[in-house]
Design a protein around this motif. Structure first.
Motif, PDB file in Angstrom:
ATOM      1  N   TRP A 185       0.858  -1.177   0.000  1.00 19.86           N
ATOM      2  CA  TRP A 185       0.000   0.000   0.000  1.00 19.86           C
ATOM      3  C   TRP A 185       0.899   1.233   0.000  1.00 19.86           C
ATOM      4  O   TRP A 185       1.875   1.304   0.755  1.00 19.86           O
ATOM      5  CB  TRP A 185      -0.903   0.026   1.218  1.00 19.86           C
ATOM      6  CG  TRP A 185      -2.035  -0.948   1.170  1.00 19.86           C
ATOM      7  CD1 TRP A 185      -2.054  -2.209   1.688  1.00 19.86           C
ATOM      8  CD2 TRP A 185      -3.314  -0.754   0.561  1.00 19.86           C
ATOM      9  NE1 TRP A 185      -3.267  -2.801   1.437  1.00 19.86           N
ATOM     10  CE2 TRP A 185      -4.065  -1.931   0.750  1.00 19.86           C
ATOM     11  CE3 TRP A 185      -3.915   0.309  -0.136  1.00 19.86           C
ATOM     12  CZ2 TRP A 185      -5.366  -2.078   0.279  1.00 19.86           C
ATOM     13  CZ3 TRP A 185      -5.202   0.161  -0.603  1.00 19.86           C
ATOM     14  CH2 TRP A 185      -5.919  -1.024  -0.390  1.00 19.86           C
ATOM     15  N   PHE A 186       0.527   2.185  -0.824  1.00 17.35           N
ATOM     16  CA  PHE A 186       1.221   3.460  -0.915  1.00 17.35           C
ATOM     17  C   PHE A 186       0.179   4.571  -0.822  1.00 17.35           C
ATOM     18  O   PHE A 186      -1.019   4.317  -0.963  1.00 17.35           O
ATOM     19  CB  PHE A 186       1.972   3.569  -2.249  1.00 17.35           C
ATOM     20  CG  PHE A 186       3.118   2.613  -2.376  1.00 17.35           C
ATOM     21  CD1 PHE A 186       2.911   1.279  -2.658  1.00 17.35           C
ATOM     22  CD2 PHE A 186       4.419   3.055  -2.203  1.00 17.35           C
ATOM     23  CE1 PHE A 186       3.970   0.384  -2.757  1.00 17.35           C
ATOM     24  CE2 PHE A 186       5.494   2.184  -2.315  1.00 17.35           C
ATOM     25  CZ  PHE A 186       5.265   0.848  -2.593  1.00 17.35           C
TER      26      PHE A 186
ATOM     27  N   ARG B 138       4.488  10.063  -4.087  1.00 14.66           N
ATOM     28  CA  ARG B 138       3.879   8.845  -3.567  1.00 14.66           C
ATOM     29  C   ARG B 138       4.825   8.212  -2.556  1.00 14.66           C
ATOM     30  O   ARG B 138       6.034   8.101  -2.803  1.00 14.66           O
ATOM     31  CB  ARG B 138       3.595   7.883  -4.718  1.00 14.66           C
ATOM     32  CG  ARG B 138       2.716   6.716  -4.354  1.00 14.66           C
ATOM     33  CD  ARG B 138       2.255   5.968  -5.587  1.00 14.66           C
ATOM     34  NE  ARG B 138       1.468   6.822  -6.474  1.00 14.66           N
ATOM     35  CZ  ARG B 138       0.821   6.346  -7.543  1.00 14.66           C
ATOM     36  NH1 ARG B 138       0.874   5.063  -7.842  1.00 14.66           N
ATOM     37  NH2 ARG B 138       0.130   7.172  -8.313  1.00 14.66           N
ATOM     38  N   GLU B 139       4.281   7.788  -1.419  1.00 11.77           N
ATOM     39  CA  GLU B 139       5.128   7.227  -0.373  1.00 11.77           C
ATOM     40  C   GLU B 139       4.638   5.856   0.064  1.00 11.77           C
ATOM     41  O   GLU B 139       3.447   5.554   0.025  1.00 11.77           O
ATOM     42  CB  GLU B 139       5.178   8.167   0.842  1.00 11.77           C
ATOM     43  CG  GLU B 139       3.870   8.344   1.573  1.00 11.77           C
ATOM     44  CD  GLU B 139       4.013   9.163   2.855  1.00 11.77           C
ATOM     45  OE1 GLU B 139       5.123   9.644   3.160  1.00 11.77           O
ATOM     46  OE2 GLU B 139       2.997   9.297   3.566  1.00 11.77           O
ATOM     47  N   PHE B 140       5.577   5.077   0.527  1.00 15.04           N
ATOM     48  CA  PHE B 140       5.312   3.727   1.009  1.00 15.04           C
ATOM     49  C   PHE B 140       4.549   3.776   2.312  1.00 15.04           C
ATOM     50  O   PHE B 140       4.825   4.610   3.183  1.00 15.04           O
ATOM     51  CB  PHE B 140       6.642   2.997   1.195  1.00 15.04           C
ATOM     52  CG  PHE B 140       6.532   1.742   2.000  1.00 15.04           C
ATOM     53  CD1 PHE B 140       6.960   1.718   3.318  1.00 15.04           C
ATOM     54  CD2 PHE B 140       6.005   0.594   1.451  1.00 15.04           C
ATOM     55  CE1 PHE B 140       6.866   0.580   4.076  1.00 15.04           C
ATOM     56  CE2 PHE B 140       5.901  -0.564   2.194  1.00 15.04           C
ATOM     57  CZ  PHE B 140       6.335  -0.570   3.511  1.00 15.04           C
ATOM     58  N   VAL B 141       3.588   2.841   2.465  1.00 12.18           N
ATOM     59  CA  VAL B 141       2.828   2.721   3.702  1.00 12.18           C
ATOM     60  C   VAL B 141       3.073   1.362   4.363  1.00 12.18           C
ATOM     61  O   VAL B 141       3.462   1.290   5.525  1.00 12.18           O
ATOM     62  CB  VAL B 141       1.321   2.905   3.445  1.00 12.18           C
ATOM     63  CG1 VAL B 141       0.520   2.654   4.717  1.00 12.18           C
ATOM     64  CG2 VAL B 141       1.034   4.300   2.895  1.00 12.18           C
TER      65      VAL B 141
ATOM     66  N   TYR C 135       6.217  -1.884   7.774  1.00 15.91           N
ATOM     67  CA  TYR C 135       5.445  -0.647   7.777  1.00 15.91           C
ATOM     68  C   TYR C 135       6.342   0.581   7.769  1.00 15.91           C
ATOM     69  O   TYR C 135       7.464   0.563   8.303  1.00 15.91           O
ATOM     70  CB  TYR C 135       4.565  -0.586   9.022  1.00 15.91           C
ATOM     71  CG  TYR C 135       3.544  -1.680   9.117  1.00 15.91           C
ATOM     72  CD1 TYR C 135       3.832  -2.886   9.742  1.00 15.91           C
ATOM     73  CD2 TYR C 135       2.268  -1.508   8.563  1.00 15.91           C
ATOM     74  CE1 TYR C 135       2.891  -3.892   9.819  1.00 15.91           C
ATOM     75  CE2 TYR C 135       1.319  -2.514   8.637  1.00 15.91           C
ATOM     76  CZ  TYR C 135       1.646  -3.705   9.268  1.00 15.91           C
ATOM     77  OH  TYR C 135       0.700  -4.702   9.333  1.00 15.91           O
ATOM     78  N   ALA C 136       5.820   1.659   7.212  1.00 12.73           N
ATOM     79  CA  ALA C 136       6.468   2.951   7.365  1.00 12.73           C
ATOM     80  C   ALA C 136       6.363   3.369   8.829  1.00 12.73           C
ATOM     81  O   ALA C 136       5.376   3.057   9.506  1.00 12.73           O
ATOM     82  CB  ALA C 136       5.791   3.990   6.477  1.00 12.73           C
ATOM     83  N   ASP C 137       7.367   4.072   9.316  1.00 12.37           N
ATOM     84  CA  ASP C 137       7.373   4.498  10.712  1.00 12.37           C
ATOM     85  C   ASP C 137       6.140   5.333  11.050  1.00 12.37           C
ATOM     86  O   ASP C 137       5.629   5.274  12.166  1.00 12.37           O
ATOM     87  CB  ASP C 137       8.636   5.295  11.013  1.00 12.37           C
ATOM     88  CG  ASP C 137       9.874   4.423  11.066  1.00 12.37           C
ATOM     89  OD1 ASP C 137      10.990   4.976  10.979  1.00 12.37           O
ATOM     90  OD2 ASP C 137       9.735   3.190  11.194  1.00 12.37           O
TER      91      ASP C 137
ATOM     92  N   THR D 197       9.685   0.027  -2.284  1.00 12.99           N
ATOM     93  CA  THR D 197      10.079   0.882  -3.406  1.00 12.99           C
ATOM     94  C   THR D 197       9.036   0.853  -4.517  1.00 12.99           C
ATOM     95  O   THR D 197       8.720  -0.211  -5.041  1.00 12.99           O
ATOM     96  CB  THR D 197      11.438   0.433  -3.957  1.00 12.99           C
ATOM     97  OG1 THR D 197      12.382   0.357  -2.895  1.00 12.99           O
ATOM     98  CG2 THR D 197      11.937   1.398  -5.018  1.00 12.99           C
ATOM     99  N   THR D 198       8.545   2.020  -4.910  1.00 15.43           N
ATOM    100  CA  THR D 198       7.507   2.082  -5.936  1.00 15.43           C
ATOM    101  C   THR D 198       7.954   1.453  -7.245  1.00 15.43           C
ATOM    102  O   THR D 198       7.157   0.801  -7.924  1.00 15.43           O
ATOM    103  CB  THR D 198       7.071   3.529  -6.190  1.00 15.43           C
ATOM    104  OG1 THR D 198       8.220   4.315  -6.542  1.00 15.43           O
ATOM    105  CG2 THR D 198       6.426   4.144  -4.956  1.00 15.43           C
TER     106      THR D 198
END
Length: 123
Positions: free
Chosen positions: A36-37, A45-48, A60-62, A106-107
């Motif tokens: 999920w982003f 766009r950022e990683f979730v 998970y992202a912090d 990484t997208t």
């Protein structure tokens, strides 16, 4: 080939919860890592979160650790993102994606993307 369709977005007050779903078509879903982003207006766009094909491994992202939970049901070809204790900073379009990697943040390592679902958190 994997086609992905997200659902479950909406408007929620701060502190509330939402569960996003990502329905996948294609016979390879159970062998792909899922992620999920999110993308907020004017931001990249950022990683979730990401989950392995078996569901055993997650990352998970912090910024969402302890609040969001990623899961999957391979029998239903569906991945989920349970979001609790939502904050206004979580407002974004949320995308699910599929990768041939075991896990990825990484997208560029994701070959397949859904169209996105809007999540808006009001203060």
């Amino acid at each position: 080939q994997v086609q992905l369709v997200e659902s479950g977005g909406g408007l929620v007050q701060a502190g509330g919860s939402l569960r996003l779903s990502c329905a996948a078509s294609g016979r390879t879903f159970s062998s792909t890592g899922m992620g999920w982003f999110r993308q907020a207006p004017g931001k990249e766009r950022e990683f979730v979160a990401t989950i392995s094909w078996s569901g055993v491994s997650t990352y998970y992202a912090d910024s969402v650790k302890g609040r969001f939970t990623i899961s999957r049901d391979n029998a239903k070809n569906t991945a989920y993102l349970q979001m609790n204790s939502l904050e206004p900073e979580d407002t974004a379009v949320y995308y699910c994606a599929a990768t041939r990697r075991y896990l990825s943040t990484t997208t560029s390592e994701y070959a397949y993307w859904g169209q996105g679902t809007q999540v808006t958190v009001s203060s």
